[in-house]
Design an enzyme around this catalytic site. Structure first.
Site, short mmCIF file in Angstrom:
data_model
loop_
_atom_site.label_atom_id
_atom_site.label_comp_id
_atom_site.label_asym_id
_atom_site.label_seq_id
_atom_site.Cartn_x
_atom_site.Cartn_y
_atom_site.Cartn_z
N ASN A 326 0.79 -1.24 0.00
CA ASN A 326 0.00 0.00 0.00
C ASN A 326 0.82 1.28 0.00
O ASN A 326 0.24 2.35 -0.19
CB ASN A 326 -0.93 0.02 1.22
N ASN A 328 3.50 2.01 -2.03
CA ASN A 328 3.97 2.34 -3.38
C ASN A 328 3.09 1.59 -4.37
O ASN A 328 3.44 0.51 -4.85
CB ASN A 328 5.43 1.95 -3.54
N ILE A 329 1.96 2.18 -4.70
CA ILE A 329 0.96 1.49 -5.53
C ILE A 329 1.45 1.26 -6.96
O ILE A 329 1.21 0.17 -7.51
CB ILE A 329 -0.37 2.27 -5.52
N PRO A 330 2.13 2.20 -7.63
CA PRO A 330 2.59 1.91 -9.00
C PRO A 330 3.49 0.68 -9.09
O PRO A 330 3.30 -0.16 -9.97
CB PRO A 330 3.34 3.19 -9.39
N TYR A 340 3.87 -11.44 -10.35
CA TYR A 340 3.23 -12.37 -9.41
C TYR A 340 2.16 -13.22 -10.10
O TYR A 340 2.21 -14.46 -10.04
CB TYR A 340 2.61 -11.58 -8.25
N HIS A 365 16.53 -2.90 -4.82
CA HIS A 365 17.00 -2.01 -3.76
C HIS A 365 18.53 -2.02 -3.69
O HIS A 365 19.15 -0.95 -3.58
CB HIS A 365 16.42 -2.45 -2.40
N TYR A 427 33.21 4.76 3.56
CA TYR A 427 34.29 5.52 4.21
C TYR A 427 35.57 4.69 4.28
O TYR A 427 36.67 5.20 4.00
CB TYR A 427 33.83 5.92 5.61
#
Length: 433
Positions: A326, A328-330, A340, A365, A427
């Site tokens: 819900n 990120n609907i696009p 799916y 991600h 770093y």
């Protein structure tokens, strides 16, 4: 006489009872904070929480200003482009993006598969640049383009198969505008395959805020100028606010976190993590509103795109899957429609298909973080895959408000952990070595 005496006794008893009732101060009842009391008006407590939150943040802001001074510099973002001309997105990438649309259209016309073109488009954006603002922008644009063209390929393939089977042509709402206009509003014609294979249609799809292609999109009747202006002002203000919070609050906190990591001081690491959680979460919430509400509504209004459901009430999530379905609907619609459900059609069970969706999300991600930083550490991937056991635990043992609190805790604490881990590794690789 006996009657009079009895009457007097009744009067006296009545008066005593009435007197006792008037001065009675106890009755059978529950405390207001007990769950059995049925009391639900906690508006004052909510206002108190807001006041305490404002005072606490005011103390943090004052402490930050006293310790570091004013670090906000709006010119710094512009200087990133001006100092290094290679920070700008490469002209060849922009031309390539336009040409890919052109080639994709003609390949779809002659019934060819767009999958290879999508992959070429995607990896062309990956291997063409270095760690720069322009490179990051190009990477994001080409990732979105990949998902859009994949959907464009799938829908035209379904239409082609349906047409070959002499079934009814795929059609939905209103998408491609006709040239005819009446009374100041555009008249829209219903489009059937292969009438959708036009440059106008594919470029309209590329620019509308959705990842799922349709032959006929729902369209708004007109462009609301005041609505556009409000969204534009929100975009400008919130962008400057995010940049200021990052410069003033997050950067010093992250820089001061390296010493505890080097010394492996666990208590100081936890303290730095909790200190980073507050600004990180504020920036994430501001980014959500800026991107999913202000920016997407601005583009949708400009393109007269009618479907404005870019998010649902993810803040009420009581389970992890509800949040990911819900917020990120696009992307959720794309995964459901093109990944799916096709797996279910091929005979894959639901649990395996859900795991595959999480795996794909974890890959993207990690991909969007590792490629710009030029290092492969899997923190984002592991963070996404950790959502699977967390979803099981929350769904099995926590309900209602407890589940909602667990979802919020995963958002507030999980993201700063990933930020610190990536910054520490970056770093060590770039500065120490």
């Amino acid at each position: 006489n006996n009657t009079v005496v009895i009457g007097r006794k009744h009067v006296i008893n009545y008066c005593v009872t009435h007197f006792v009732c008037l001065f009675s101060c106890h009755k059978l009842q529950e405390s207001l904070l007990s769950s059995n009391s049925g009391y639900s008006n906690y508006r004052g407590i909510l206002n108190w929480c807001v006041v305490m939150l404002v005072l606490s943040n005011a103390r943090l802001v004052l402490e930050n200003l006293i310790k570091y001074g004013i670090l906000v510099d709006p010119i710094q973002i512009i200087s990133l482009f001006l100092k290094d001309p290679y920070s700008w997105p490469a002209l060849c990438l922009i031309i390539g993006m336009i040409s890919v649309h052109y080639v994709s259209l003609h390949l779809a016309t002659v019934y060819c598969d767009l999958y290879v073109i999508c992959l070429v488009c995607k990896f062309w954006g990956v291997f063409s640049g270095c760690v720069s603002v322009g490179g990051v922008m190009a990477l994001g644009v080409f990732t979105v383009l990949f998902l859009k063209l994949y959907s464009y390929r799938d829908v035209n393939k379904w239409c082609r198969e349906s047409r070959r089977a002499k079934a009814r042509t795929l059609s939905r709402s209103h998408s491609c505008p006709s040239v005819h206009k009446a009374n100041g509003t555009a008249g829209y014609t219903h489009v059937n395959y292969p009438g959708n294979l036009t440059h106008r249609d594919i470029y309209y799809f590329i620019f509308v805020p959705t990842l799922c292609y349709e032959l006929n999109f729902p369209r708004s009747p007109r462009i609301r100028k005041r609505f556009l202006l409000r969204r534009l002002l929100e975009m400008l203000f919130l962008m400057q606010l995010m940049i200021g919070l990052i410069q003033q609050w997050m950067v010093p906190t992250i820089q001061n976190s390296m010493k505890p990591f080097q010394d492996m001081d666990l208590s100081r690491i936890v303290e730095r993590l909790l200190k980073l959680a507050v600004p990180n979460h504020f920036i994430w919430l501001i980014f959500f509103y800026w991107y999913f509400h202000s920016s997407m509504n601005f583009v949708a209004e400009l393109m007269q795109f009618g479907d404005r459901e870019f998010y649902r009430d993810w803040w009420n999530s009581e389970t992890i899957p509800y949040f990911w379905s819900n917020w990120n609907i696009p992307v959720h619609k794309w995964c459901l429609r093109h990944f799916y459900k096709p797996m279910l059609v091929k005979g894959v069970n639901k649990f395996t298909a859900q795991l595959a969706v999480f795996f794909m999300s974890a890959f993207f991600h990690e991909y969007l973080v590792s490629v710009p930083l030029k290092m492969f550490r899997l923190w984002a991937f592991l963070g996404m895959m950790a959502q699977i056991p967390l979803a099981y635990f929350v769904g099995r043992f926590l309900r209602g408000n407890y589940g909602n609190a667990a979802v919020w805790m995963s958002l507030i604490i999980g993201q700063p952990i990933a930020v610190l881990m990536y910054f520490h590794d970056y770093y060590v690789l770039r500065c120490v070595l």
